[in-house]
Motif scaffolding. Structure first.
Motif, PDB file in Angstrom:
ATOM      1  N   SER A   4       0.823  -1.208   0.000  1.00 46.87           N
ATOM      2  CA  SER A   4       0.000   0.000   0.000  1.00 46.87           C
ATOM      3  C   SER A   4       0.859   1.261   0.000  1.00 46.87           C
ATOM      4  O   SER A   4       0.531   2.245  -0.661  1.00 46.87           O
ATOM      5  N   VAL A   5       1.976   1.229   0.705  1.00 46.27           N
ATOM      6  CA  VAL A   5       2.884   2.372   0.720  1.00 46.27           C
ATOM      7  C   VAL A   5       3.528   2.530  -0.654  1.00 46.27           C
ATOM      8  O   VAL A   5       3.626   3.642  -1.182  1.00 46.27           O
ATOM      9  N   ALA A   6       3.951   1.431  -1.242  1.00 46.93           N
ATOM     10  CA  ALA A   6       4.568   1.482  -2.567  1.00 46.93           C
ATOM     11  C   ALA A   6       3.587   2.022  -3.601  1.00 46.93           C
ATOM     12  O   ALA A   6       3.951   2.853  -4.447  1.00 46.93           O
ATOM     13  N   ALA A   7       2.351   1.580  -3.548  1.00 46.56           N
ATOM     14  CA  ALA A   7       1.330   2.068  -4.487  1.00 46.56           C
ATOM     15  C   ALA A   7       1.105   3.565  -4.279  1.00 46.56           C
ATOM     16  O   ALA A   7       0.992   4.321  -5.256  1.00 46.56           O
ATOM     17  N   LEU A   8       1.047   3.987  -3.033  1.00 46.41           N
ATOM     18  CA  LEU A   8       0.858   5.398  -2.733  1.00 46.41           C
ATOM     19  C   LEU A   8       2.028   6.236  -3.254  1.00 46.41           C
ATOM     20  O   LEU A   8       1.827   7.317  -3.814  1.00 46.41           O
ATOM     21  N   VAL A   9       3.242   5.750  -3.086  1.00 47.60           N
ATOM     22  CA  VAL A   9       4.410   6.472  -3.586  1.00 47.60           C
ATOM     23  C   VAL A   9       4.345   6.567  -5.112  1.00 47.60           C
ATOM     24  O   VAL A   9       4.609   7.634  -5.689  1.00 47.60           O
ATOM     25  N   ASP A  10       3.974   5.481  -5.785  1.00 45.05           N
ATOM     26  CA  ASP A  10       3.840   5.515  -7.242  1.00 45.05           C
ATOM     27  C   ASP A  10       2.794   6.537  -7.679  1.00 45.05           C
ATOM     28  O   ASP A  10       3.026   7.319  -8.604  1.00 45.05           O
ATOM     29  N   VAL A  11       1.649   6.529  -7.031  1.00 46.93           N
ATOM     30  CA  VAL A  11       0.589   7.487  -7.365  1.00 46.93           C
ATOM     31  C   VAL A  11       1.086   8.914  -7.128  1.00 46.93           C
ATOM     32  O   VAL A  11       0.867   9.804  -7.963  1.00 46.93           O
ATOM     33  N   CYS A  12       1.780   9.134  -6.037  1.00 45.30           N
ATOM     34  CA  CYS A  12       2.325  10.462  -5.752  1.00 45.30           C
ATOM     35  C   CYS A  12       3.319  10.907  -6.820  1.00 45.30           C
ATOM     36  O   CYS A  12       3.336  12.085  -7.200  1.00 45.30           O
ATOM     37  N   CYS A  13       4.121   9.983  -7.312  1.00 47.46           N
ATOM     38  CA  CYS A  13       5.064  10.311  -8.392  1.00 47.46           C
ATOM     39  C   CYS A  13       4.322  10.830  -9.610  1.00 47.46           C
ATOM     40  O   CYS A  13       4.715  11.837 -10.217  1.00 47.46           O
ATOM     41  N   VAL A  14       3.242  10.161  -9.980  1.00 49.46           N
ATOM     42  CA  VAL A  14       2.445  10.591 -11.137  1.00 49.46           C
ATOM     43  C   VAL A  14       1.792  11.941 -10.853  1.00 49.46           C
ATOM     44  O   VAL A  14       1.806  12.842 -11.705  1.00 49.46           O
ATOM     45  N   LEU A  15       1.247  12.113  -9.668  1.00 52.80           N
ATOM     46  CA  LEU A  15       0.569  13.365  -9.345  1.00 52.80           C
ATOM     47  C   LEU A  15       1.533  14.542  -9.286  1.00 52.80           C
ATOM     48  O   LEU A  15       1.190  15.658  -9.706  1.00 52.80           O
ATOM     49  N   VAL A  16       2.740  14.310  -8.798  1.00 53.66           N
ATOM     50  CA  VAL A  16       3.757  15.370  -8.791  1.00 53.66           C
ATOM     51  C   VAL A  16       4.136  15.734 -10.234  1.00 53.66           C
ATOM     52  O   VAL A  16       4.257  16.918 -10.566  1.00 53.66           O
ATOM     53  N   PHE A  17       4.287  14.732 -11.093  1.00 52.58           N
ATOM     54  CA  PHE A  17       4.563  14.977 -12.509  1.00 52.58           C
ATOM     55  C   PHE A  17       3.482  15.866 -13.116  1.00 52.58           C
ATOM     56  O   PHE A  17       3.770  16.857 -13.795  1.00 52.58           O
ATOM     57  N   VAL A  18       2.241  15.523 -12.869  1.00 49.79           N
ATOM     58  CA  VAL A  18       1.116  16.291 -13.413  1.00 49.79           C
ATOM     59  C   VAL A  18       1.114  17.717 -12.846  1.00 49.79           C
ATOM     60  O   VAL A  18       0.955  18.690 -13.591  1.00 49.79           O
ATOM     61  N   ALA A  19       1.311  17.854 -11.549  1.00 48.89           N
ATOM     62  CA  ALA A  19       1.297  19.170 -10.916  1.00 48.89           C
ATOM     63  C   ALA A  19       2.403  20.066 -11.469  1.00 48.89           C
ATOM     64  O   ALA A  19       2.163  21.237 -11.789  1.00 48.89           O
ATOM     65  N   GLU A  26       1.454  27.026 -16.897  1.00 45.26           N
ATOM     66  CA  GLU A  26       0.526  28.012 -16.367  1.00 45.26           C
ATOM     67  C   GLU A  26      -0.922  27.676 -16.691  1.00 45.26           C
ATOM     68  O   GLU A  26      -1.724  28.533 -17.057  1.00 45.26           O
ATOM     69  N   GLU A  27      -1.246  26.394 -16.579  1.00 41.58           N
ATOM     70  CA  GLU A  27      -2.616  25.954 -16.798  1.00 41.58           C
ATOM     71  C   GLU A  27      -3.432  26.196 -15.539  1.00 41.58           C
ATOM     72  O   GLU A  27      -2.907  26.177 -14.431  1.00 41.58           O
ATOM     73  N   ALA A  28      -4.700  26.420 -15.729  1.00 38.22           N
ATOM     74  CA  ALA A  28      -5.583  26.698 -14.601  1.00 38.22           C
ATOM     75  C   ALA A  28      -5.470  25.600 -13.551  1.00 38.22           C
ATOM     76  O   ALA A  28      -5.304  24.428 -13.874  1.00 38.22           O
ATOM     77  N   ALA A  29      -5.566  26.010 -12.318  1.00 37.60           N
ATOM     78  CA  ALA A  29      -5.417  25.078 -11.202  1.00 37.60           C
ATOM     79  C   ALA A  29      -6.743  24.419 -10.836  1.00 37.60           C
ATOM     80  O   ALA A  29      -7.029  24.202  -9.674  1.00 37.60           O
ATOM     81  N   SER A  30      -7.523  24.068 -11.831  1.00 42.61           N
ATOM     82  CA  SER A  30      -8.812  23.446 -11.544  1.00 42.61           C
ATOM     83  C   SER A  30      -8.634  21.952 -11.274  1.00 42.61           C
ATOM     84  O   SER A  30      -7.761  21.302 -11.855  1.00 42.61           O
ATOM     85  N   LEU A  31      -9.471  21.441 -10.409  1.00 42.20           N
ATOM     86  CA  LEU A  31      -9.429  20.014 -10.101  1.00 42.20           C
ATOM     87  C   LEU A  31      -9.762  19.181 -11.341  1.00 42.20           C
ATOM     88  O   LEU A  31      -9.138  18.155 -11.595  1.00 42.20           O
ATOM     89  N   ALA A  32     -10.727  19.646 -12.129  1.00 42.13           N
ATOM     90  CA  ALA A  32     -11.110  18.921 -13.350  1.00 42.13           C
ATOM     91  C   ALA A  32      -9.952  18.870 -14.346  1.00 42.13           C
ATOM     92  O   ALA A  32      -9.695  17.826 -14.948  1.00 42.13           O
ATOM     93  N   GLY A  33      -9.258  19.971 -14.513  1.00 43.95           N
ATOM     94  CA  GLY A  33      -8.108  19.994 -15.426  1.00 43.95           C
ATOM     95  C   GLY A  33      -6.991  19.086 -14.940  1.00 43.95           C
ATOM     96  O   GLY A  33      -6.360  18.381 -15.729  1.00 43.95           O
ATOM     97  N   PHE A  34      -6.749  19.111 -13.641  1.00 49.44           N
ATOM     98  CA  PHE A  34      -5.726  18.254 -13.045  1.00 49.44           C
ATOM     99  C   PHE A  34      -6.083  16.788 -13.276  1.00 49.44           C
ATOM    100  O   PHE A  34      -5.246  15.987 -13.717  1.00 49.44           O
ATOM    101  N   ALA A  35      -7.325  16.430 -12.990  1.00 44.87           N
ATOM    102  CA  ALA A  35      -7.779  15.048 -13.162  1.00 44.87           C
ATOM    103  C   ALA A  35      -7.714  14.632 -14.630  1.00 44.87           C
ATOM    104  O   ALA A  35      -7.337  13.494 -14.940  1.00 44.87           O
TER     105      ALA A  35
END
Length: 122
Positions: A4-19, A26-35
């Motif tokens: 579960s920790v490994a999966a969470l770290v992997d997901v965080c890696c992807v989310l940091v990449f996206v962020a 300079e794209e809008a900081a909308s949750l829909a755009g992020f998703a």
């Protein structure tokens, strides 16, 4: 390392990449755009976990880390094409590089800190 920790770290890696990517453009900081940007890579990450059966050794650099990385990028890019999102060559290079460093980097660090061999699953 617990799966579960490994999966969470992997997901965080992807989310940091996206962020970082969205902020650098300079794209809008909308949750829909992020998703909208994140979902193809998260699906690819999930596919990588399934293909490599990562739950059997989620912190293994080979074959799990490499397989998860390749799937996250390849499936992510295919899904982006199908969704009508961009896949410029520069983006593919940046995504491959960042996700490779992140998804393989934490596994390598876990191996070094844990004192285990870097190249094996066990």
């Amino acid at each position: 390392m617990r799966n579960s920790v490994a999966a969470l770290v992997d997901v965080c890696c992807v989310l940091v990449f996206v962020a970082i990517g969205r902020a650098s453009h300079e794209e809008a900081a909308s949750l829909a755009g992020f998703a909208n940007t994140a979902w193809p890579f998260l699906v690819g990450l999930g596919a990588g976990w399934g293909v490599t059966r990562a739950w059997r050794g989620a912190d293994a650099l080979m074959p799990v880390g490499v397989g998860v990385w390749v799937c996250a990028v390849a499936v992510g890019m295919v899904l982006r094409v199908l969704a009508g999102q961009g896949t410029a060559v520069a983006f593919v290079i940046v995504a491959s590089s960042f996700l490779g460093l992140a998804l393989l980097g934490w596994r390598l660090l876990a191996r070094v800190v844990g004192g285990r061999k870097v190249s094996s699953a066990g």
